[in-house]
Design a protein around this motif. Structure first.
Motif, PDB file in Angstrom:
ATOM      1  N   ILE A 254       0.847  -1.190   0.000  1.00 48.05           N
ATOM      2  CA  ILE A 254       0.000   0.000   0.000  1.00 48.05           C
ATOM      3  C   ILE A 254       0.883   1.240   0.000  1.00 48.05           C
ATOM      4  CG2 ILE A 254      -1.868   1.238   1.158  1.00 48.05           C
ATOM      5  CD1 ILE A 254      -2.701  -1.541   0.317  1.00 48.05           C
ATOM      6  N   PHE A 255       0.692   2.105  -0.989  1.00 48.17           N
ATOM      7  CA  PHE A 255       1.453   3.355  -1.044  1.00 48.17           C
ATOM      8  C   PHE A 255       0.501   4.543  -0.982  1.00 48.17           C
ATOM      9  CE2 PHE A 255       3.441   6.811  -3.664  1.00 48.17           C
ATOM     10  CZ  PHE A 255       4.299   7.238  -2.666  1.00 48.17           C
ATOM     11  N   PRO A 256       0.346   5.159   0.191  1.00 44.07           N
ATOM     12  CA  PRO A 256      -0.434   6.400   0.285  1.00 44.07           C
ATOM     13  C   PRO A 256       0.468   7.596  -0.005  1.00 44.07           C
ATOM     14  CG  PRO A 256      -0.559   5.055   2.303  1.00 44.07           C
ATOM     15  CD  PRO A 256       0.638   4.610   1.513  1.00 44.07           C
ATOM     16  N   GLY A 257      -0.009   8.505  -0.825  1.00 47.16           N
ATOM     17  CA  GLY A 257       0.787   9.684  -1.157  1.00 47.16           C
ATOM     18  C   GLY A 257      -0.091  10.843  -1.561  1.00 47.16           C
ATOM     19  N   VAL A 258       0.513  12.000  -1.690  1.00 46.52           N
ATOM     20  CA  VAL A 258      -0.176  13.181  -2.206  1.00 46.52           C
ATOM     21  C   VAL A 258       0.223  13.349  -3.673  1.00 46.52           C
ATOM     22  CG1 VAL A 258      -0.352  14.329   0.024  1.00 46.52           C
ATOM     23  CG2 VAL A 258       1.682  14.686  -1.377  1.00 46.52           C
ATOM     24  N   PRO A 259      -0.563  14.092  -4.454  1.00 46.06           N
ATOM     25  CA  PRO A 259      -0.259  14.212  -5.890  1.00 46.06           C
ATOM     26  C   PRO A 259       1.156  14.659  -6.198  1.00 46.06           C
ATOM     27  CG  PRO A 259      -2.463  15.015  -5.459  1.00 46.06           C
ATOM     28  CD  PRO A 259      -1.855  14.718  -4.116  1.00 46.06           C
ATOM     29  N   ALA A 260       1.736  15.550  -5.371  1.00 44.81           N
ATOM     30  CA  ALA A 260       3.101  16.005  -5.634  1.00 44.81           C
ATOM     31  C   ALA A 260       4.087  14.852  -5.589  1.00 44.81           C
ATOM     32  CB  ALA A 260       3.494  17.077  -4.610  1.00 44.81           C
ATOM     33  N   MET A 261       3.854  13.877  -4.713  1.00 47.63           N
ATOM     34  CA  MET A 261       4.734  12.715  -4.643  1.00 47.63           C
ATOM     35  C   MET A 261       4.613  11.862  -5.900  1.00 47.63           C
ATOM     36  SD  MET A 261       4.287  11.462  -0.702  1.00 47.63           S
ATOM     37  CE  MET A 261       4.941  12.438   0.665  1.00 47.63           C
ATOM     38  N   ARG A 280      -0.291  -3.355  -4.417  1.00 51.70           N
ATOM     39  CA  ARG A 280      -1.635  -3.684  -4.885  1.00 51.70           C
ATOM     40  C   ARG A 280      -2.542  -2.452  -4.925  1.00 51.70           C
ATOM     41  NH1 ARG A 280      -5.887  -4.158  -1.458  1.00 51.70           N
ATOM     42  NH2 ARG A 280      -5.535  -4.159   0.799  1.00 51.70           N
ATOM     43  N   LEU A 281      -2.116  -1.379  -4.250  1.00 50.71           N
ATOM     44  CA  LEU A 281      -2.981  -0.207  -4.195  1.00 50.71           C
ATOM     45  C   LEU A 281      -2.168   1.043  -3.887  1.00 50.71           C
ATOM     46  CD1 LEU A 281      -6.073   0.207  -4.412  1.00 50.71           C
ATOM     47  CD2 LEU A 281      -6.151   0.177  -1.912  1.00 50.71           C
ATOM     48  N   CYS A 282      -2.385   2.082  -4.686  1.00 45.77           N
ATOM     49  CA  CYS A 282      -1.877   3.416  -4.373  1.00 45.77           C
ATOM     50  C   CYS A 282      -3.067   4.277  -3.969  1.00 45.77           C
ATOM     51  CB  CYS A 282      -1.185   4.035  -5.583  1.00 45.77           C
ATOM     52  SG  CYS A 282       0.341   3.191  -6.072  1.00 45.77           S
ATOM     53  N   VAL A 283      -2.892   5.042  -2.929  1.00 41.69           N
ATOM     54  CA  VAL A 283      -3.972   5.889  -2.426  1.00 41.69           C
ATOM     55  C   VAL A 283      -3.524   7.333  -2.486  1.00 41.69           C
ATOM     56  CG1 VAL A 283      -5.493   6.396  -0.472  1.00 41.69           C
ATOM     57  CG2 VAL A 283      -4.704   4.045  -0.860  1.00 41.69           C
ATOM     58  N   SER A 284      -4.317   8.195  -3.087  1.00 42.18           N
ATOM     59  CA  SER A 284      -3.978   9.612  -3.193  1.00 42.18           C
ATOM     60  C   SER A 284      -4.985  10.447  -2.428  1.00 42.18           C
ATOM     61  CB  SER A 284      -3.960  10.056  -4.660  1.00 42.18           C
ATOM     62  OG  SER A 284      -3.648  11.438  -4.759  1.00 42.18           O
ATOM     63  N   GLY A 285      -4.473  11.429  -1.709  1.00 42.38           N
ATOM     64  CA  GLY A 285      -5.332  12.356  -0.976  1.00 42.38           C
ATOM     65  C   GLY A 285      -4.526  13.583  -0.618  1.00 42.38           C
ATOM     66  N   GLY A 286      -5.105  14.436   0.232  1.00 37.84           N
ATOM     67  CA  GLY A 286      -4.404  15.629   0.683  1.00 37.84           C
ATOM     68  C   GLY A 286      -4.535  16.815  -0.249  1.00 37.84           C
ATOM     69  N   ALA A 287      -4.771  16.563  -1.516  1.00 37.38           N
ATOM     70  CA  ALA A 287      -4.961  17.597  -2.535  1.00 37.38           C
ATOM     71  C   ALA A 287      -5.557  16.920  -3.760  1.00 37.38           C
ATOM     72  CB  ALA A 287      -3.631  18.274  -2.883  1.00 37.38           C
ATOM     73  N   PRO A 288      -6.284  17.665  -4.590  1.00 38.23           N
ATOM     74  CA  PRO A 288      -6.850  17.048  -5.795  1.00 38.23           C
ATOM     75  C   PRO A 288      -5.761  16.530  -6.727  1.00 38.23           C
ATOM     76  CG  PRO A 288      -7.873  19.170  -5.351  1.00 38.23           C
ATOM     77  CD  PRO A 288      -6.689  19.075  -4.439  1.00 38.23           C
ATOM     78  N   MET A 289      -5.986  15.346  -7.296  1.00 34.19           N
ATOM     79  CA  MET A 289      -5.006  14.770  -8.227  1.00 34.19           C
ATOM     80  C   MET A 289      -5.451  15.019  -9.664  1.00 34.19           C
ATOM     81  SD  MET A 289      -3.452  10.938  -8.508  1.00 34.19           S
ATOM     82  CE  MET A 289      -1.664  10.897  -8.554  1.00 34.19           C
ATOM     83  N   PRO A 290      -4.631  15.712 -10.450  1.00 34.64           N
ATOM     84  CA  PRO A 290      -4.982  15.920 -11.853  1.00 34.64           C
ATOM     85  C   PRO A 290      -5.140  14.580 -12.578  1.00 34.64           C
ATOM     86  CG  PRO A 290      -3.184  17.363 -11.211  1.00 34.64           C
ATOM     87  CD  PRO A 290      -3.384  16.401 -10.084  1.00 34.64           C
ATOM     88  N   ALA A 488      10.086  26.183  -9.102  1.00 36.86           N
ATOM     89  CA  ALA A 488       9.424  25.232  -8.201  1.00 36.86           C
ATOM     90  C   ALA A 488       8.245  25.926  -7.561  1.00 36.86           C
ATOM     91  CB  ALA A 488      10.388  24.721  -7.130  1.00 36.86           C
ATOM     92  N   MET A 489       7.295  25.125  -7.086  1.00 36.98           N
ATOM     93  CA  MET A 489       6.135  25.654  -6.381  1.00 36.98           C
ATOM     94  C   MET A 489       6.410  25.693  -4.878  1.00 36.98           C
ATOM     95  SD  MET A 489       3.586  26.366  -8.411  1.00 36.98           S
ATOM     96  CE  MET A 489       2.871  25.937 -10.014  1.00 36.98           C
ATOM     97  N   PRO A 490       5.869  26.695  -4.179  1.00 38.15           N
ATOM     98  CA  PRO A 490       5.938  26.660  -2.717  1.00 38.15           C
ATOM     99  C   PRO A 490       4.965  25.606  -2.201  1.00 38.15           C
ATOM    100  CG  PRO A 490       4.641  28.540  -3.433  1.00 38.15           C
ATOM    101  CD  PRO A 490       5.185  27.890  -4.679  1.00 38.15           C
ATOM    102  N   GLY A 495       2.310  18.504   0.819  1.00 37.45           N
ATOM    103  CA  GLY A 495       2.350  18.461  -0.633  1.00 37.45           C
ATOM    104  C   GLY A 495       1.355  19.357  -1.322  1.00 37.45           C
ATOM    105  N   LYS A 496       0.655  20.213  -0.570  1.00 37.23           N
ATOM    106  CA  LYS A 496      -0.266  21.150  -1.200  1.00 37.23           C
ATOM    107  C   LYS A 496       0.495  22.399  -1.645  1.00 37.23           C
ATOM    108  CE  LYS A 496      -4.503  19.973   1.335  1.00 37.23           C
ATOM    109  NZ  LYS A 496      -5.566  20.485   2.218  1.00 37.23           N
ATOM    110  N   VAL A 497       0.132  22.909  -2.813  1.00 34.90           N
ATOM    111  CA  VAL A 497       0.696  24.176  -3.266  1.00 34.90           C
ATOM    112  C   VAL A 497       0.160  25.294  -2.373  1.00 34.90           C
ATOM    113  CG1 VAL A 497       0.825  25.821  -5.165  1.00 34.90           C
ATOM    114  CG2 VAL A 497       0.916  23.375  -5.644  1.00 34.90           C
ATOM    115  N   LEU A 498       1.053  26.127  -1.856  1.00 35.45           N
ATOM    116  CA  LEU A 498       0.648  27.222  -0.974  1.00 35.45           C
ATOM    117  C   LEU A 498       0.244  28.423  -1.829  1.00 35.45           C
ATOM    118  CD1 LEU A 498       3.419  26.874   1.744  1.00 35.45           C
ATOM    119  CD2 LEU A 498       1.079  25.995   1.789  1.00 35.45           C
TER     120      LEU A 498
END
Length: 509
Positions: A254-261, A280-290, A488-490, A495-498
């Motif tokens: 299981i790999f949980p990550g944010v879109p920036a990762m 078997r599964l990647c989970v994305s959250g914390g910010a919308p994933m394009p 780069a983005m702040p 992992g959210k863009v400020l």
């Protein structure tokens, strides 16, 4: 159920099973419980008890988890914070919550001492990563553990499922950070809801590179992993090569990550083939994933990404795309079992299917309230519904979509523009690595759309070309009038863009 029950169950039912992998060493459920019990005992002897605030300022490491659960066993409240915060920011969190003890690490001690000057309640500082300390103001974690007894110290007289267990300070995008109080019931309920949908079990191994101080990792990578009897592999920081090495070496499932990762892993120039077949599964959250990023990642790594969502105030997971059901890229999925989600207008009336409004939530995962902020609590919890501040919509099958943050919506010539919609288009351009859309004042139209972008290495495109690309795909009022190129983005700690920093930079131009 209490948080400590997670630890007690592991110690009695599968004490020899690996709970945590850290720097190549394994800690069993039995050994984890023994450390939690000893620390709880030592803290009790030093006067830490029910309702006391216990701060944790650490990178991902086993000591974080031990301190977290030891506090919960005593009926105390764990107050995690980002190690990157400056002393003044720490002082606000610790003084506002009334912290009595902080668990930290040697490199962070200067900031801790500086912050402590403004926190009269803080009397004990624990260095978790040093065997001993020459600073007489600091006690080492090792010596503190040695003070404790191995028997459980569970304050059942003061503990109920509704007792506050954790106080997580929100990012403060609309003002100074507020402490969201989460109960034992809030957190354990969310673990059960996640397990039911994502089917985590004892065969899983989570890669925990998301910071544990944040609610996403705290619940999914720590609490839910231990709740399910799984392994969890801790990494102290996100480095693409180390992430890939760890997945391969420890057979991470299981790999949980944010879109920036996910974006960084996608762009990482690997010098060899990694065996990532265990995932078997990647989970994305914390910010919308394009959607374009999701599709490119899935193609490159031959896996699927399950997107979910939820704010800290909801423990935090409220919805997720079901792995065994219909997965809709671009959506945050279905509400978890026991979570009631709706779309309300500004008058708290439910909106029809497909109409944009504010996402509201209620259920046993929703916080008790904000610490010492009854007015903010009442505003957020109007009529028993937690108002997320997210603008979204729901389709005929109950799948939710975040359109944007309510405060981020732009009004261009009287028309609503949702930055995420523009960002989705920008992310489809092959030259772009990152994109963020903000608004700038415009004397005629009220606001104008501004795109801030980061190019991929060796990519080349002009602002005119990018604006033309958007004009072919968006209504004219949504097309950026200005493009700003950055190296780069702040980014925040999760992992959210400020965007507030981007807006400030724009104001200074």
């Amino acid at each position: 159920m209490l948080l400590y029950d997670i630890i007690a169950r592991g110690a009695t039912e599968y004490p020899e099973r690996t709970a945590i992998i850290f720097r190549g060493s394994e800690i069993t459920y039995g050994a984890l419980a023994a450390q939690v019990n000893r620390l709880a005992s030592a803290l009790s002897k030093r006067g830490i008890g029910p309702s006391d605030r216990v701060a944790v300022l650490l990178p991902n490491c086993p000591q974080f988890t031990v301190a977290y659960f030891a506090a919960s066993a005593l009926g105390a409240v764990c107050v995690p914070a980002n190690p990157l915060l400056k002393p003044a920011e720490l002082a606000h969190i610790w003084s506002d919550s009334g912290v009595k003890i902080v668990f930290t690490a040697t490199p962070l001690l200067p900031h801790v001492h500086e912050a402590a000057k403004d926190v009269p309640s803080l009397t004990i500082i624990v260095d978790c990563l040093a065997a001993e300390t020459a600073d007489d103001r600091v006690v080492s974690f090792t010596s503190l553990i040695a003070e404790g007894d191995p028997d459980p110290v569970l304050n059942t007289q003061h503990l109920t499922p509704n007792t506050p267990a954790v106080c997580i300070y929100t990012s403060g995008t609309t003002g100074r950070p507020k402490g969201a109080l989460l109960s034992h019931k809030n957190l354990t309920t969310n673990c059960g809801q996640i397990k039911q949908i994502l089917r985590f079990d004892e065969n899983d191994n989570f890669l925990t590179v998301l910071p544990l101080f944040h609610s996403f990792a705290g619940t999914v990578c720590q609490n839910a992993a231990l709740f399910c009897g799984s392994k969890t592999t801790y990494l102290e920081q996100f480095v693409p090569a180390r992430v890939l090495d760890s997945i391969e070496a420890h057979k991470v499932t299981i790999f949980p990550g944010v879109p920036a990762m996910y974006g960084a892993l996608l762009q990482f120039p690997t010098d060899r083939a990694y065996d990532l077949s265990s995932i078997r599964l990647c989970v994305s959250g914390g910010a919308p994933m394009p959607v374009a990023l999701m599709q490119a990642f899935e193609k490159k790594f031959d896996t699927i990404v399950i997107e979910g969502d939820g704010p800290t105030e909801c423990s935090p997971v409220t919805s997720v795309n079901p792995p065994l059901g219909i997965r809709k890229p671009g959506s945050i999925g279905l509400a978890l079992p026991g979570v009631d989600m709706r779309i309300f207008d500004d008058n708290d009336r439910e909106m029809p299917v497909g109409e944009v409004g504010e996402i509201v939530v209620r259920g046993n995962n929703v916080m008790l309230g904000y610490h010492n902020q009854p007015e903010a609590t009442a505003e957020a919890m109007k009529n028993g519904w937690y108002h997320t501040g997210d603008l979204g919509k729901v389709d005929e099958e109950g799948y939710f979509y975040i359109v944007d943050r309510k405060k981020d919506m732009l009004i261009v010539g009287g028309m609503n523009v949702y930055p995420r919609e523009v960002e989705e288009v920008l992310y489809t351009h092959p030259a772009l690595r990152d994109a963020a859309v903000i608004g700038a004042p415009d004397p005629l139209r009220g606001e104008e759309v501004v795109a801030v972008v980061v190019l991929k290495p060796d990519a080349n495109i002009t602002d005119r070309e990018l604006i033309h690309y958007c004009r072919e795909r968006l209504a004219n009022f949504k097309v950026p009038r200005k493009v700003i190129f950055r190296d780069a983005m702040p980014m925040g700690g999760t992992g959210k863009v400020l965007k507030r920093l981007l807006r400030k930079e724009l104001e200074m131009e």
